[in-house]
Design a protein around this motif. Structure first.
Motif, PDB file in Angstrom:
ATOM      1  N   ALA A  54      30.443  50.743  43.888  1.00 56.43           N
ATOM      2  CA  ALA A  54      29.966  52.030  43.376  1.00 56.43           C
ATOM      3  C   ALA A  54      28.906  52.506  44.293  1.00 56.43           C
ATOM      4  O   ALA A  54      28.913  54.019  44.576  1.00 56.43           O
ATOM      5  CB  ALA A  54      29.813  51.956  42.037  1.00 56.43           C
ATOM      6  N   ALA A  58      28.280  56.148  46.397  1.00 61.12           N
ATOM      7  CA  ALA A  58      27.641  57.255  45.800  1.00 61.12           C
ATOM      8  C   ALA A  58      26.409  57.434  46.767  1.00 61.12           C
ATOM      9  O   ALA A  58      26.396  58.896  47.068  1.00 61.12           O
ATOM     10  CB  ALA A  58      26.921  56.729  44.481  1.00 61.12           C
ATOM     11  N   GLU A  59      25.857  56.659  47.244  1.00 66.02           N
ATOM     12  CA  GLU A  59      24.813  56.913  48.353  1.00 66.02           C
ATOM     13  C   GLU A  59      25.197  57.523  49.452  1.00 66.02           C
ATOM     14  O   GLU A  59      24.454  58.309  50.314  1.00 66.02           O
ATOM     15  CB  GLU A  59      23.795  55.543  48.453  1.00 66.02           C
ATOM     16  CG  GLU A  59      23.002  55.254  47.238  1.00 66.02           C
ATOM     17  CD  GLU A  59      21.810  54.354  47.428  1.00 66.02           C
ATOM     18  OE1 GLU A  59      21.801  53.704  48.569  1.00 66.02           O
ATOM     19  OE2 GLU A  59      21.152  54.127  46.562  1.00 66.02           O
ATOM     20  N   TYR A  61      27.585  59.377  49.664  1.00 65.52           N
ATOM     21  CA  TYR A  61      27.694  60.754  49.275  1.00 65.52           C
ATOM     22  C   TYR A  61      26.332  61.677  49.254  1.00 65.52           C
ATOM     23  O   TYR A  61      26.205  62.674  49.748  1.00 65.52           O
ATOM     24  CB  TYR A  61      28.573  61.058  47.743  1.00 65.52           C
ATOM     25  CG  TYR A  61      28.652  62.566  47.413  1.00 65.52           C
ATOM     26  CD1 TYR A  61      29.610  63.282  47.809  1.00 65.52           C
ATOM     27  CD2 TYR A  61      27.878  62.681  46.528  1.00 65.52           C
ATOM     28  CE1 TYR A  61      29.679  64.511  47.649  1.00 65.52           C
ATOM     29  CE2 TYR A  61      27.932  64.317  46.083  1.00 65.52           C
ATOM     30  CZ  TYR A  61      28.852  64.845  46.270  1.00 65.52           C
ATOM     31  OH  TYR A  61      28.923  66.437  46.132  1.00 65.52           O
ATOM     32  N   PHE A  98      33.904  62.183  45.454  1.00 68.11           N
ATOM     33  CA  PHE A  98      33.231  63.285  45.032  1.00 68.11           C
ATOM     34  C   PHE A  98      33.378  64.636  45.635  1.00 68.11           C
ATOM     35  O   PHE A  98      33.315  64.720  46.809  1.00 68.11           O
ATOM     36  CB  PHE A  98      31.730  63.019  44.985  1.00 68.11           C
ATOM     37  CG  PHE A  98      31.339  61.871  44.239  1.00 68.11           C
ATOM     38  CD1 PHE A  98      31.043  61.751  42.731  1.00 68.11           C
ATOM     39  CD2 PHE A  98      30.903  60.673  45.177  1.00 68.11           C
ATOM     40  CE1 PHE A  98      30.748  60.544  42.326  1.00 68.11           C
ATOM     41  CE2 PHE A  98      30.276  59.470  44.379  1.00 68.11           C
ATOM     42  CZ  PHE A  98      30.415  59.364  43.132  1.00 68.11           C
ATOM     43  N   VAL A 108      25.306  62.873  40.404  1.00 71.11           N
ATOM     44  CA  VAL A 108      25.391  61.436  40.915  1.00 71.11           C
ATOM     45  C   VAL A 108      24.021  60.747  40.921  1.00 71.11           C
ATOM     46  O   VAL A 108      23.705  59.754  40.589  1.00 71.11           O
ATOM     47  CB  VAL A 108      26.093  61.287  42.477  1.00 71.11           C
ATOM     48  CG1 VAL A 108      25.932  60.031  42.832  1.00 71.11           C
ATOM     49  CG2 VAL A 108      27.344  61.999  42.424  1.00 71.11           C
ATOM     50  N   LEU A 112      22.353  57.342  39.135  1.00 71.00           N
ATOM     51  CA  LEU A 112      21.637  56.068  40.094  1.00 71.00           C
ATOM     52  C   LEU A 112      20.203  55.964  39.882  1.00 71.00           C
ATOM     53  O   LEU A 112      19.747  54.762  40.018  1.00 71.00           O
ATOM     54  CB  LEU A 112      21.803  56.594  41.725  1.00 71.00           C
ATOM     55  CG  LEU A 112      23.471  56.502  42.226  1.00 71.00           C
ATOM     56  CD1 LEU A 112      23.123  56.619  43.835  1.00 71.00           C
ATOM     57  CD2 LEU A 112      24.121  55.591  41.830  1.00 71.00           C
ATOM     58  N   GLY A 169      29.506  65.371  38.330  1.00 64.53           N
ATOM     59  CA  GLY A 169      28.972  64.272  39.090  1.00 64.53           C
ATOM     60  C   GLY A 169      28.214  63.098  38.460  1.00 64.53           C
ATOM     61  O   GLY A 169      28.582  61.758  38.758  1.00 64.53           O
ATOM     62  N   THR A 173      30.399  59.606  38.410  1.00 62.92           N
ATOM     63  CA  THR A 173      29.628  58.218  38.997  1.00 62.92           C
ATOM     64  C   THR A 173      29.502  57.112  38.017  1.00 62.92           C
ATOM     65  O   THR A 173      29.982  56.245  38.294  1.00 62.92           O
ATOM     66  CB  THR A 173      28.154  58.587  39.238  1.00 62.92           C
ATOM     67  OG1 THR A 173      28.092  59.896  40.177  1.00 62.92           O
ATOM     68  CG2 THR A 173      27.364  57.415  39.888  1.00 62.92           C
ATOM     69  N   LEU A 176      33.090  55.612  38.368  1.00 62.58           N
ATOM     70  CA  LEU A 176      32.957  54.811  39.906  1.00 62.58           C
ATOM     71  C   LEU A 176      32.442  53.509  39.470  1.00 62.58           C
ATOM     72  O   LEU A 176      33.093  52.503  39.790  1.00 62.58           O
ATOM     73  CB  LEU A 176      32.239  55.188  40.633  1.00 62.58           C
ATOM     74  CG  LEU A 176      32.220  54.818  42.046  1.00 62.58           C
ATOM     75  CD1 LEU A 176      33.475  54.751  42.669  1.00 62.58           C
ATOM     76  CD2 LEU A 176      31.347  55.721  42.891  1.00 62.58           C
TER      77      LEU A 176
END
Length: 185
Positions: A54, A58-59, A61, A98, A108, A112, A169, A173, A176
């Protein structure tokens, strides 16, 4: 049931609304990750692999949207190094999870950055001798409140479409992370 479509239909702060709408997705992530035993090397390796599935996505993106985000610190390299030290394969980041929308990126980032808080608690549960750089990457003093203030201002000053994008978002996330954990459990 609350959905992203209902954003803007409630009175109150944007941040409170974001938390309310994303709460069930957040709780589902907490539940699936609670199944991992961080004191057990194999289970901890699966936990880190699930996070990598995940976080790296995400990072990747977020890196494409860095110019419109407040400052943030990637933890991908820390997580990759923890996995390498354990002899566990690093999963590849997935693409096209995303939609391309700046508000989405802020949602997102909300998830995080919030996960760093959980990392503080979880790092104490990791067995002695196992790497924990990823879970130990805490916020510096004042970073979390500064981020929340930025997010609150953004949400309160944005139109309904932007608020929906941020919430979408965050929910995507959380999903995800949940799906990645489910593939490891």
């Amino acid at each position: 049931m609350d959905t992203v479509e209902r954003i803007g239909s409630q009175d109150g702060s944007g941040l409170a609304e974001l938390r309310r709408v994303s709460r069930k997705a957040h709780e589902a992530v907490d539940e699936v990750f609670s199944r991992f035993d961080l004191a057990d090397k194999e289970s901890y390796g699966a936990f880190l692999t699930a996070h990598a599935g995940a976080l790296l996505t995400a990072e990747t993106y977020l890196a494409k949207h860095a110019s419109v985000l407040p400052s943030w610190h990637s933890r991908s390299e820390l997580l990759k190094e923890d996995l390498r030290q354990m002899g566990v394969e690093v999963p590849a980041a997935r693409q096209d999870i995303f939609p391309e929308h700046d508000g989405m990126a802020l949602g997102v980032l909300y998830v995080l950055e919030g996960s760093r808080l959980g990392g503080r608690v979880l790092s104490a549960r990791v067995a002695e001798g196992l790497p924990r750089a990823y879970l130990s990457a805490f916020h510096q003093k004042g970073e979390w409140p500064e981020f929340l203030a930025y997010l609150e201002h953004f949400l309160n000053e944005s139109d309904v479409a932007q608020r929906k994008a941020v919430t979408a978002g965050a929910v995507l996330t959380f999903d995800l992370f949940r799906n990645s954990a489910g593939s490891q459990a």
